[in-house]
Design a protein around this motif. Structure first.
Motif, PDB file in Angstrom:
ATOM      1  N   VAL A 260       3.751 -31.952  26.537  1.00  0.00           N
ATOM      2  CA  VAL A 260       3.336 -31.710  27.918  1.00  0.00           C
ATOM      3  C   VAL A 260       3.997 -30.418  28.367  1.00  0.00           C
ATOM      4  N   VAL A 261       3.191 -29.462  28.833  1.00  0.00           N
ATOM      5  CA  VAL A 261       3.701 -28.153  29.272  1.00  0.00           C
ATOM      6  C   VAL A 261       3.491 -28.030  30.783  1.00  0.00           C
ATOM      7  N   THR A 262       4.593 -27.873  31.521  1.00  0.00           N
ATOM      8  CA  THR A 262       4.528 -27.720  32.975  1.00  0.00           C
ATOM      9  C   THR A 262       4.783 -26.260  33.335  1.00  0.00           C
ATOM     10  N   ILE A 263       3.903 -25.684  34.160  1.00  0.00           N
ATOM     11  CA  ILE A 263       3.970 -24.256  34.491  1.00  0.00           C
ATOM     12  C   ILE A 263       3.947 -24.060  36.004  1.00  0.00           C
ATOM     13  N   ILE A 264       4.894 -23.233  36.524  1.00  0.00           N
ATOM     14  CA  ILE A 264       4.982 -22.934  37.951  1.00  0.00           C
ATOM     15  C   ILE A 264       5.304 -21.452  38.118  1.00  0.00           C
ATOM     16  N   ASP A 265       4.834 -20.857  39.224  1.00  0.00           N
ATOM     17  CA  ASP A 265       5.128 -19.453  39.527  1.00  0.00           C
ATOM     18  C   ASP A 265       6.626 -19.170  39.474  1.00  0.00           C
ATOM     19  N   SER A 266       6.963 -17.925  39.152  1.00  0.00           N
ATOM     20  CA  SER A 266       8.357 -17.501  39.089  1.00  0.00           C
ATOM     21  C   SER A 266       8.981 -17.458  40.484  1.00  0.00           C
ATOM     22  N   GLU A 267      10.277 -17.752  40.565  1.00  0.00           N
ATOM     23  CA  GLU A 267      11.026 -17.659  41.823  1.00  0.00           C
ATOM     24  C   GLU A 267      11.988 -16.476  41.792  1.00  0.00           C
ATOM     25  N   LYS A 268      11.843 -15.605  40.797  1.00  0.00           N
ATOM     26  CA  LYS A 268      12.709 -14.424  40.709  1.00  0.00           C
ATOM     27  C   LYS A 268      12.441 -13.469  41.867  1.00  0.00           C
ATOM     28  N   ASN A 269      13.485 -12.713  42.237  1.00  0.00           N
ATOM     29  CA  ASN A 269      13.322 -11.667  43.240  1.00  0.00           C
ATOM     30  C   ASN A 269      12.654 -10.463  42.592  1.00  0.00           C
TER      31      ASN A 269
ATOM     32  N   ASN B  50       2.281  -9.554  41.296  1.00  0.00           N
ATOM     33  CA  ASN B  50       1.374 -10.373  40.475  1.00  0.00           C
ATOM     34  C   ASN B  50       1.999 -10.791  39.151  1.00  0.00           C
ATOM     35  N   ASP B  51       3.053 -10.065  38.724  1.00  0.00           N
ATOM     36  CA  ASP B  51       3.719 -10.407  37.472  1.00  0.00           C
ATOM     37  C   ASP B  51       4.440 -11.747  37.564  1.00  0.00           C
ATOM     38  N   LEU B  52       4.754 -12.182  38.778  1.00  0.00           N
ATOM     39  CA  LEU B  52       5.519 -13.415  38.971  1.00  0.00           C
ATOM     40  C   LEU B  52       4.629 -14.610  39.290  1.00  0.00           C
ATOM     41  N   ILE B  53       3.317 -14.401  39.225  1.00  0.00           N
ATOM     42  CA  ILE B  53       2.353 -15.453  39.556  1.00  0.00           C
ATOM     43  C   ILE B  53       1.589 -15.875  38.300  1.00  0.00           C
ATOM     44  N   VAL B  54       1.325 -17.175  38.187  1.00  0.00           N
ATOM     45  CA  VAL B  54       0.542 -17.692  37.056  1.00  0.00           C
ATOM     46  C   VAL B  54      -0.941 -17.420  37.320  1.00  0.00           C
TER      47      VAL B  54
ATOM     48  N   SER C  31       5.720 -16.132  21.093  1.00  0.00           N
ATOM     49  CA  SER C  31       4.678 -16.853  21.825  1.00  0.00           C
ATOM     50  C   SER C  31       4.465 -16.280  23.221  1.00  0.00           C
ATOM     51  N   TYR C  32       3.263 -16.474  23.728  1.00  0.00           N
ATOM     52  CA  TYR C  32       2.937 -15.967  25.064  1.00  0.00           C
ATOM     53  C   TYR C  32       3.706 -16.742  26.130  1.00  0.00           C
ATOM     54  N   ALA C  33       3.873 -18.050  25.919  1.00  0.00           N
ATOM     55  CA  ALA C  33       4.616 -18.868  26.880  1.00  0.00           C
ATOM     56  C   ALA C  33       6.060 -18.384  26.999  1.00  0.00           C
ATOM     57  N   ASN C  34       6.656 -18.031  25.868  1.00  0.00           N
ATOM     58  CA  ASN C  34       8.033 -17.540  25.882  1.00  0.00           C
ATOM     59  C   ASN C  34       8.126 -16.195  26.605  1.00  0.00           C
ATOM     60  N   LEU C  35       7.101 -15.354  26.441  1.00  0.00           N
ATOM     61  CA  LEU C  35       7.061 -14.069  27.140  1.00  0.00           C
ATOM     62  C   LEU C  35       7.048 -14.281  28.654  1.00  0.00           C
ATOM     63  N   LEU C  36       6.194 -15.186  29.123  1.00  0.00           N
ATOM     64  CA  LEU C  36       6.122 -15.475  30.551  1.00  0.00           C
ATOM     65  C   LEU C  36       7.464 -15.976  31.090  1.00  0.00           C
ATOM     66  N   LYS C  37       8.109 -16.802  30.304  1.00  0.00           N
ATOM     67  CA  LYS C  37       9.367 -17.415  30.743  1.00  0.00           C
ATOM     68  C   LYS C  37      10.517 -16.427  30.745  1.00  0.00           C
ATOM     69  N   GLU C  38      10.694 -15.698  29.646  1.00  0.00           N
ATOM     70  CA  GLU C  38      11.860 -14.835  29.484  1.00  0.00           C
ATOM     71  C   GLU C  38      11.731 -13.500  30.211  1.00  0.00           C
ATOM     72  N   VAL C  39      10.533 -12.936  30.241  1.00  0.00           N
ATOM     73  CA  VAL C  39      10.350 -11.608  30.842  1.00  0.00           C
ATOM     74  C   VAL C  39      10.043 -11.691  32.337  1.00  0.00           C
ATOM     75  N   TYR C  40       9.153 -12.627  32.711  1.00  0.00           N
ATOM     76  CA  TYR C  40       8.701 -12.686  34.099  1.00  0.00           C
ATOM     77  C   TYR C  40       9.307 -13.841  34.899  1.00  0.00           C
ATOM     78  N   GLY C  41      10.067 -14.697  34.226  1.00  0.00           N
ATOM     79  CA  GLY C  41      10.720 -15.786  34.942  1.00  0.00           C
ATOM     80  C   GLY C  41       9.795 -16.920  35.354  1.00  0.00           C
ATOM     81  N   ILE C  42       8.600 -16.996  34.767  1.00  0.00           N
ATOM     82  CA  ILE C  42       7.683 -18.101  35.050  1.00  0.00           C
ATOM     83  C   ILE C  42       8.320 -19.404  34.559  1.00  0.00           C
ATOM     84  N   TYR C  43       8.291 -20.434  35.401  1.00  0.00           N
ATOM     85  CA  TYR C  43       8.886 -21.722  35.029  1.00  0.00           C
ATOM     86  C   TYR C  43       7.977 -22.421  34.019  1.00  0.00           C
ATOM     87  N   ILE C  44       8.517 -22.672  32.841  1.00  0.00           N
ATOM     88  CA  ILE C  44       7.761 -23.373  31.798  1.00  0.00           C
ATOM     89  C   ILE C  44       8.662 -24.444  31.172  1.00  0.00           C
TER      90      ILE C  44
END
Length: 233
Positions: free
Chosen positions: A111-120, A128-132, A203-216
């Motif tokens: 199960v993969v849960t995804i939420i917009d980033s809360e980074k400043n 837009n980089d911080l939004i899914v 992986s793309y999911a790891n890119l979103l998480k580590e670079v853009y702070g997207i919650y995964i």
């Protein structure tokens, strides 16, 4: 001399009007907060991704059509063949029904849960980089499919080859039904392979998480139920 100066002035006026004609639309667009600017390279990448998805959808539609035709043939043969052949064909029918979304599927998976980033926002960073976005969901789904996912759902909505996924602000629409965050993707298949497709450094999911702070968040589950797609019935 007089004519030469006059010609130069006329050319300068024309050039100035031309430049002004370009700058005014750009300025007006900059006043619109809903406008999103992308580079030419990003535009080309998006167009390439869209074309790839269109081709993939066409192939899957063709495959699905073929399998549905085979399914109808098997149902006809079931009336006449002996028990052993019936058992074999019933197994194949169950497989094709699951593939086509006609029945609910149960098995191990993630199960993969995804939420917009809360980074400043950093200086010069695009909000837009911080939004899914829908393209983010599509790429994650593609990684899961490549890893052998047998069935996938988003917020309880069964995902098929014909499913349409698009975002609007903080919501996402799947099969013409709109859902808010968090976006929860369920995938049935080999747990280790599916999980690796999400957490590997490439992986793309790891890119979103580590670079853009997207919650995964990725969870392993011994039993997941993914319902049938209502419009398949």
């Amino acid at each position: 001399m007089y004519k030469t100066d006059k010609n130069i002035k006329q050319k300068m006026v024309i050039l100035g009007a031309f430049i002004l004609g370009i700058l005014i639309p750009i300025y007006l667009k900059s006043l619109n907060p809903s406008s999103v600017y992308i580079t030419l390279e990003e535009k080309k990448d998006m167009e390439s991704e869209i074309q790839y998805k269109k081709n993939e959808i066409q192939k899957l539609k063709y495959t699905l059509s073929e399998q549905k035709a085979t399914l109808r043939q098997y149902k006809d043969v079931l009336k006449d063949e002996d028990t052993s052949i019936k058992d074999l064909m019933e197994e194949e029918i169950s497989y094709f029904k699951a593939l086509s979304g006609y029945v609910k599927v149960q098995g191990e998976g993630i199960v993969v849960t995804i939420i917009d980033s809360e980074k400043n926002l950093e200086n010069g960073q695009n909000p837009n980089d911080l939004i899914v976005h829908d393209i983010d969901i599509l790429r994650i789904l593609n990684d899961l499919k490549k890893s052998g996912a047998e069935a996938i759902s988003i917020n309880a909505e069964r995902v098929l080859s014909t499913s349409k996924i698009k975002c609007s602000g903080a919501t996402i629409t799947v099969n013409e039904t709109t859902y808010g965050q968090p976006f929860v993707i369920k995938a049935i298949g080999d747990v280790n392979i599916l999980k690796a497709s999400m957490i590997s450094p490439e992986s793309y999911a790891n890119l979103l998480k580590e670079v853009y702070g997207i919650y995964i968040k990725i969870e392993e589950k011994s039993s997941i139920i993914i319902n049938y797609h209502e419009k398949s019935i």
